[in-house]
Design a protein around this motif. Structure first.
Motif, mmCIF file in Angstrom:
data_model
loop_
_atom_site.group_PDB
_atom_site.id
_atom_site.type_symbol
_atom_site.label_atom_id
_atom_site.label_comp_id
_atom_site.label_asym_id
_atom_site.label_seq_id
_atom_site.Cartn_x
_atom_site.Cartn_y
_atom_site.Cartn_z
ATOM 1 N N UNK A 253 -34.555 -20.246 -52.082
ATOM 2 C CA UNK A 253 -33.803 -19.805 -50.906
ATOM 3 C C UNK A 253 -34.530 -20.154 -49.608
ATOM 4 N N UNK A 254 -35.857 -20.036 -49.603
ATOM 5 C CA UNK A 254 -36.621 -20.209 -48.378
ATOM 6 C C UNK A 254 -37.372 -21.536 -48.292
ATOM 7 N N UNK A 255 -37.148 -22.412 -49.272
ATOM 8 C CA UNK A 255 -37.716 -23.750 -49.237
ATOM 9 C C UNK A 255 -36.639 -24.696 -48.717
ATOM 10 N N UNK A 256 -36.979 -25.533 -47.747
ATOM 11 C CA UNK A 256 -35.960 -26.431 -47.195
ATOM 12 C C UNK A 256 -35.475 -27.458 -48.214
ATOM 13 N N UNK A 257 -34.328 -28.033 -47.906
ATOM 14 C CA UNK A 257 -33.760 -29.085 -48.744
ATOM 15 C C UNK A 257 -34.809 -30.185 -48.920
ATOM 16 N N UNK A 258 -34.986 -30.628 -50.161
ATOM 17 C CA UNK A 258 -35.961 -31.663 -50.459
ATOM 18 C C UNK A 258 -37.384 -31.147 -50.630
ATOM 19 N N UNK B 269 -40.551 -28.596 -52.251
ATOM 20 C CA UNK B 269 -41.181 -28.542 -53.570
ATOM 21 C C UNK B 269 -41.520 -27.102 -53.935
ATOM 22 N N UNK B 270 -41.334 -26.761 -55.211
ATOM 23 C CA UNK B 270 -41.697 -25.460 -55.765
ATOM 24 C C UNK B 270 -42.616 -25.714 -56.953
#
Length: 76
Positions: A45-50, A52-53
């Motif tokens: 939810x809080x990682x921008x498009x593109x 990495x997790x």
């Protein structure tokens, strides 16, 4: 599997680092799954498009540590 559609729709990369052998954890499997799903849901939810997790499971002699890191804004 639960969070995969969110990750894919946001074109995020998920990297999972697991030990070479199974880790045994004494806990409620349903609650543990819920915990991991919540962590990954927040990460996507809080990682921008593109973005990495990264998920890593670290073993110590008497405990297990789950680490979730992402390239989004938020808590360390």
């Amino acid at each position: 599997q639960t969070v995969a559609p969110w990750i894919e729709s946001r074109e995020q990369r998920l990297a999972v680092d697991l030990p070479p052998f199974p880790a045994h954890v004494d806990g409620d499997p349903v609650r543990l799954e819920q915990l991991v799903v919540n962590l990954l849901t927040n990460a996507t939810k809080f990682t921008p498009k593109g973005g990495r997790i990264d998920v890593a499971l670290r073993l110590a002699p008497h405990d297990v540590r789950l680490e979730v890191r992402d390239t989004g804004r938020g808590l360390e």
